[in-house]
Write a protein that holds these residues in place. Structure first.
Motif, short mmCIF file in Angstrom:
data_model
loop_
_atom_site.label_atom_id
_atom_site.label_comp_id
_atom_site.label_asym_id
_atom_site.label_seq_id
_atom_site.Cartn_x
_atom_site.Cartn_y
_atom_site.Cartn_z
N GLY A 1 0.80 -1.22 0.00
CA GLY A 1 0.00 0.00 0.00
C GLY A 1 0.83 1.27 0.00
N THR A 2 0.15 2.39 0.02
CA THR A 2 0.84 3.69 -0.05
C THR A 2 1.61 3.98 1.23
N THR A 3 1.06 3.58 2.37
CA THR A 3 1.76 3.88 3.62
C THR A 3 2.43 2.67 4.24
N SER A 4 1.96 1.47 3.90
CA SER A 4 2.55 0.29 4.51
C SER A 4 2.44 -0.92 3.59
N THR A 5 3.15 -1.96 3.96
CA THR A 5 3.05 -3.24 3.26
C THR A 5 2.50 -4.24 4.26
N ARG A 6 1.55 -5.03 3.82
CA ARG A 6 0.89 -5.95 4.70
C ARG A 6 0.96 -7.35 4.13
N CYS A 7 1.11 -8.31 5.00
CA CYS A 7 1.15 -9.69 4.56
C CYS A 7 0.11 -10.46 5.37
N TYR B 1 -13.24 2.67 1.23
CA TYR B 1 -13.10 3.95 1.93
C TYR B 1 -11.82 4.00 2.74
N GLY B 2 -10.79 4.63 2.18
CA GLY B 2 -9.53 4.81 2.90
C GLY B 2 -9.15 6.28 2.86
N THR B 3 -7.87 6.55 2.67
CA THR B 3 -7.37 7.91 2.54
C THR B 3 -8.19 8.66 1.49
N GLY B 4 -8.28 8.03 0.30
CA GLY B 4 -9.22 8.46 -0.73
C GLY B 4 -10.23 7.33 -0.86
N THR C 1 -11.14 11.52 1.34
CA THR C 1 -12.22 11.12 2.25
C THR C 1 -11.63 10.91 3.64
N GLY C 2 -10.94 9.78 3.85
CA GLY C 2 -10.26 9.58 5.14
C GLY C 2 -9.22 10.65 5.38
N ALA C 3 -8.64 11.17 4.32
CA ALA C 3 -7.63 12.22 4.46
C ALA C 3 -8.21 13.47 5.12
N LEU C 4 -9.51 13.70 4.94
CA LEU C 4 -10.14 14.85 5.59
C LEU C 4 -10.23 14.61 7.10
N VAL C 5 -10.49 13.36 7.46
CA VAL C 5 -10.50 13.00 8.88
C VAL C 5 -9.10 13.19 9.46
N GLN C 6 -8.10 12.78 8.71
CA GLN C 6 -6.71 12.96 9.15
C GLN C 6 -6.38 14.43 9.34
N TRP C 7 -6.93 15.26 8.45
CA TRP C 7 -6.68 16.70 8.55
C TRP C 7 -7.32 17.28 9.81
N ALA D 1 -15.54 1.16 9.66
CA ALA D 1 -15.74 0.96 11.09
C ALA D 1 -16.61 2.07 11.67
N ASN D 2 -16.87 3.09 10.86
CA ASN D 2 -17.64 4.24 11.32
C ASN D 2 -19.13 4.05 11.01
N ASN D 3 -19.90 3.72 12.02
CA ASN D 3 -21.32 3.42 11.83
C ASN D 3 -22.13 4.63 11.38
N ALA E 1 -8.46 8.92 14.43
CA ALA E 1 -9.49 9.02 13.39
C ALA E 1 -10.88 8.54 13.88
N PRO E 2 -10.98 7.41 14.57
CA PRO E 2 -12.32 6.95 14.96
C PRO E 2 -13.05 7.92 15.89
N GLU E 3 -12.31 8.79 16.60
CA GLU E 3 -12.96 9.74 17.50
C GLU E 3 -13.82 10.75 16.75
N1 LIG Z 1 -13.49 5.10 12.39
C1 LIG Z 1 -13.09 5.93 11.42
N2 LIG Z 1 -13.86 6.96 11.04
C2 LIG Z 1 -13.50 7.79 10.04
N3 LIG Z 1 -12.34 7.66 9.37
C3 LIG Z 1 -11.53 6.66 9.69
C4 LIG Z 1 -11.86 5.74 10.74
N4 LIG Z 1 -10.84 4.84 10.82
C5 LIG Z 1 -9.95 5.19 9.89
N5 LIG Z 1 -10.35 6.28 9.20
C6 LIG Z 1 -9.66 6.93 8.08
O1 LIG Z 1 -9.44 5.93 7.10
C7 LIG Z 1 -8.14 6.05 6.54
C8 LIG Z 1 -7.40 4.74 6.73
O2 LIG Z 1 -8.05 3.72 6.05
P1 LIG Z 1 -7.25 2.47 5.49
O3 LIG Z 1 -6.55 1.83 6.63
O4 LIG Z 1 -8.21 1.67 4.71
O5 LIG Z 1 -6.11 3.24 4.66
P2 LIG Z 1 -5.65 3.14 3.14
O6 LIG Z 1 -6.05 4.35 2.40
O7 LIG Z 1 -6.08 1.85 2.59
O8 LIG Z 1 -4.08 3.17 3.30
P3 LIG Z 1 -3.01 2.27 2.50
O9 LIG Z 1 -3.02 2.77 1.10
O10 LIG Z 1 -1.73 2.53 3.21
O11 LIG Z 1 -3.43 0.85 2.64
C9 LIG Z 1 -7.46 7.20 7.21
O12 LIG Z 1 -7.49 8.29 6.34
C10 LIG Z 1 -8.30 7.48 8.45
O13 LIG Z 1 -8.38 8.86 8.68
#
Ligand SMILES: Nc1ncnc2c1ncn2[C@@H]1O[C@H](COP(=O)(O)OP(=O)(O)OP(=O)(O)O)[C@@H](O)[C@H]1O
Lengths: 255, 504
Positions: free
Chosen positions: B12-18, B265-268, B310-316, B415-417, B327-329
């Motif tokens: 992935g963009t931030t990590s590698t998972r096995c 639903y991740g960073t984007g 999307t998730g990047a906005l939460v990170q911001w 995970a966000n209901n 992020a979950p908060e």
């Molecule tokens: N409970 C949550 N509520 C809202 N946003 C969340 C929650 N948990 C994680 N996120 C957001 O989701 C994103 C992380 O999701 P995920 O682990 O799927 O990453 P990813 O984009 O797949 O990263 P990679 O490319 O490294 O695998 C982060 O941007 C984080 O802010």
């Protein structure tokens, strides 16, 4: 009696130091102030950082008191955070056991369902997240009563509310059940909430072994239990392994 | 032994998972390692491909150890990877010639503008289904060849090889300079701007257009086919599949039929819709891409709607504003109020992706009054993800002529209901989360397992899919229409912010 634990004394001194003045200090400043070797101070700071009592500024590398210290009184793990951290293991538990999985925490004398995974048979089910359940009549609730002194203190003395013929009746009976749970490390509820239903649960622990929630499966008695109405040991093992995996991810020591 | 597993590698963009999966598609062990993000200049984002390889050398054996098995009990390895990120390396030494240029890197923006202005630029979209943009690989390759002395000559001689992350890892796993296999899969190749979307092979017109020598390119192979046998990390195990991460998620969600869609639903966030064995051209701002190809069967195509933030906005909100600790908060904060209080956030941090594609747009918060609290902002953050999904689904429905009936979701934000309920509400269709949230990894595992006969067929995989949660729409249609209108008006206000004369 053994003397005071040196590293705890030093940790307390570091916290005092950070609580004074501007509250942002570098490693050398802290080590010099307390007359500690840099390595020793660093080790203690890293541990304090791990439990959230100390934070390190990314840009400057300086240390300050952590947000967790300011919120010591409130629940230390946000329930939404708990769900996020547990979700993979909860899924795996549902897949392995073939039963519905729930994660719960204690909220004002009740069990709050914070996560729910459907039974993997694709039948129509609805999410229970946010629901409040009785503590003394559910496996998850009993786990929390067994390990969370505050939750236990919230139970009123005397007769307990009855949901079925098998619900625990009195606080005395409950006390006995809880010590049994602490002995084996898991709890069950066989038709104590609902006739025909059973559940098994185990504790989720965080840093230092603090119990932050419970995780369990539930389903019809004939699937959860053996012919003697006792929870099937293979299911108990699945539940305990899953709760342990979540605990490990939350930073709990191994037990 | 009866119990054997399939291993997936998610680079992935931030990590590698096995991850090891068992026959029921259940997760058995997980190991993960983050790699460093390098930002040498504004707009540049780089990874060290060697660091990523070393991480894999660690986490691969660790995943086996966690499950207490050896490579002998692994039936196959499948790879899913961050797409478009470009690695160039020396075929003789196995050392990357530069750091890998990540899909988020915008160093090619001038070059892209220049290329897009050429009179023959229309040919690109016609041949490969994508428009010229910074995150696809071809402009990056061109830029590196232009800016590194002597590199073009070495590339023309075939001394320097190009690959996206899966190519790099497969080459390293199969021996590197000692007989490493230099291949890419069709889904990854479909993101380079160099592959003809109909013939699924490198296209001379496109190679010419971008000035990329053929000698450096990997061989394009189906996504699901044995590429070779690993000599490192998992010695003796067949490497049997590779897919771009979003395509892997589509496969992991078992969207095998025309009209089935998933959103990760991740960073984007990335919504992919299976459109069958014919590529569907979008007239509403979506991308045409390859979904997967099983061995020598016809390729299955997909329409893709990409949402940058999307998730990047939460990170911001967490890192930029410090309103939350994790992020979950955001959900806890959002639940402290009943609605958005009239506030909308459009996160056009670096322009808007699908369906608008406005690179000059910038983010806004509108509807601010003294009534607005951080709780309302948290709501607006989550709602932004919901409405952006709605815009992409509207475009999908218009392009495909089908009406989405249900959305399968995965990724960290599921995970966000509160968010999942909101998405069901604004799409007015059920939203379902599968039992295995790690669908990217699962998709790679499924693909590899299918290739070696560990799983017999697609039907078998479908039977492994189980619903873990479902959210049903419950919003008053009038409210939905009103709120969507507000959102759309907010989006319009982001347009034309960066002035055309201002070029960086
Ligand atoms: N409970 C949550 N509520 C809202 N946003 C969340 C929650 N948990 C994680 N996120 C957001 O989701 C994103 C992380 O999701 P995920 O682990 O799927 O990453 P990813 O984009 O797949 O990263 P990679 O490319 O490294 O695998 C982060 O941007 C984080 O802010």
């Amino acid at each position: 009696m053994p003397g005071p634990v040196q590293s705890i004394e030093r940790a307390a001194a570091i916290l005092r130091l950070l609580a004074q003045g501007s509250g942002r200090l570098g490693l050398s400043e802290i080590a010099n102030s307390l007359g500690l070797a840099r390595g020793t101070a660093h080790g203690i700071l890293r541990t304090l950082q791990l439990v959230g009592f100390v934070e390190q500024d990314e840009a400057t590398g300086k240390y300050q008191l952590g947000a967790a210290l300011l919120h010591l009184g409130t629940s230390y793990l946000d329930v939404n955070e708990l769900r996020s951290r547990a979700i993979n293991w909860a899924d795996a538990l549902a897949a392995r056991s073939g039963e519905a999985v729930r994660i719960g925490t204690h909220l004002q004398g009740k069990l709050l369902v914070v996560h729910h995974v459907f039974r993997p048979d694709d039948t129509l089910q609805t999410l229970d997240v946010g629901m409040l359940l009785p503590m003394h009549a559910t496996a998850m609730g009993k786990v929390l009563l067994a390990y969370d002194a505050n939750a236990a203190a919230a139970v009123p003395d005397g007769d307990l509310e009855q949901f079925s013929r098998r619900t625990i009746r009195t606080t005395r009976e409950l006390t006995r059940a809880l010590s049994g749970i602490r002995e084996v490390g898991w709890a069950a509820d066989v038709e104590e909430t609902t006739v025909g239903e059973a559940s098994v649960a185990a504790p989720i622990r965080g840093y230092g072994g603090l119990v932050v929630g419970a995780m369990g499966i539930s389903g019809p008695v004939e699937r959860i239990c053996d012919p003697h109405n006792r929870p099937r040991l293979d299911l108990v093992t699945f539940v305990r392994d899953a709760a342990r995996a979540v605990s490990r991810d939350l930073g709990a020591p191994r037990w | 032994m009866a119990e054997r597993y399939v291993m997936s590698i998610d680079q992935g963009t931030t990590s590698t998972r096995c991850i090891l999966f068992d026959h029921g598609g259940r997760l058995v062990s997980v190991t993960q390692r983050e790699h460093k993000q390098h930002f040498p200049r504004p707009g540049w984002v780089e990874h060290d491909a060697t660091e990523i390889w070393r991480n894999l050398e660690q986490i691969g054996p660790k995943a086996l150890a966690q499950a207490r098995v050896g490579p002998g009990q692994v039936a196959a390895v499948g790879i899913a990877n961050q797409r478009e990120t470009t690695v160039l390396w020396d075929r003789h030494t196995g050392i990357p010639v530069t750091r890998a240029v990540v899909w988020q890197d915008t160093r090619t923006d001038m070059l892209v503008e220049e290329l897009a202005r050429r009179p023959d630029a229309y040919i690109v979209e016609e041949l490969c289904g994508l428009h010229v943009a910074t995150y696809f690989s071809a402009p990056t390759i061109r830029w590196l060849l232009d800016h590194t002395p002597g590199l073009r000559e070495r590339a023309e001689r075939g001394d320097v090889l190009f690959g996206t992350m899966e190519s790099w890892l497969i080459w390293k796993l199969t021996g590197g300079p000692d007989g490493g296999v230099h291949v890419t899969d069709v889904t990854n190749a479909s993101r380079t701007l160099l592959m003809n979307i109909n013939t699924l092979s490198w296209d001379d017109t496109l190679l010419d257009f971008f000035g990329v020598p053929r000698a450096m390119l990997p061989e394009i192979r189906p996504s699901i086919q044995t590429y070779g046998v690993a000599t490192r990390v998992v010695p003796g195990v067949r490497i049997a599949a590779a897919l771009g991460d979003q395509q892997a998620a589509l496969f992991g969600q078992t969207c095998f039929a025309v009209g089935e869609a998933k959103c990760t639903y991740g960073t984007g966030s990335f919504l992919l819709l299976n459109t069958g064995t014919e590529p569907v051209r979008s007239t509403h701002g979506l991308l045409t891409t390859v979904g997967y190809q099983i061995d020598d069967q016809p390729a299955v195509y997909a329409l893709e709607g990409s949402i940058a933030i999307t998730g990047a906005l939460v990170q911001w909100i967490r890192d930029g504003l410090g309103l939350i600790g994790t992020a979950p908060e955001i959900e806890t904060l959002a639940r402290s109020v009943d609605d958005n209080g009239g506030c909308y956030i459009v996160p056009a941090f670096s322009g808007l992706f699908a369906p608008h594609w406005r690179s000059e747009a910038r983010g806004i918060i509108v509807g601010l009054t003294s009534y607005i609290t951080k709780g309302h902002l948290a709501r607006a953050v989550l709602e932004a993800t919901g409405w952006q999904t709605r815009e992409v689904v509207d475009a999908m429905n218009a392009d495909s002529g089908l009406d989405l009936r249900k959305l399968k979701v995965d990724g960290g934000m599921t995970a966000n209901n509160l968010l999942m309920q909101f998405i069901a509400d604004v799409l007015n269709v059920p939203v379902v989360r599968p039992m295995v949230a790690e669908t990217v990894s699962l998709g790679a595992a499924y693909a590899a397992g299918l290739a070696v006969g560990y799983w017999p067929d697609l039907e078998g995989l479908r039977r492994n899919w189980h619903r873990a949660a479902q959210w049903l729409p419950a919003m008053d249609p009038r409210l939905r229409a009103e709120e969507y209108d507000n959102w759309q008006r907010a989006v319009e206000r982001t347009f034309d912010w960066i002035k055309p004369s201002h070029e960086e």
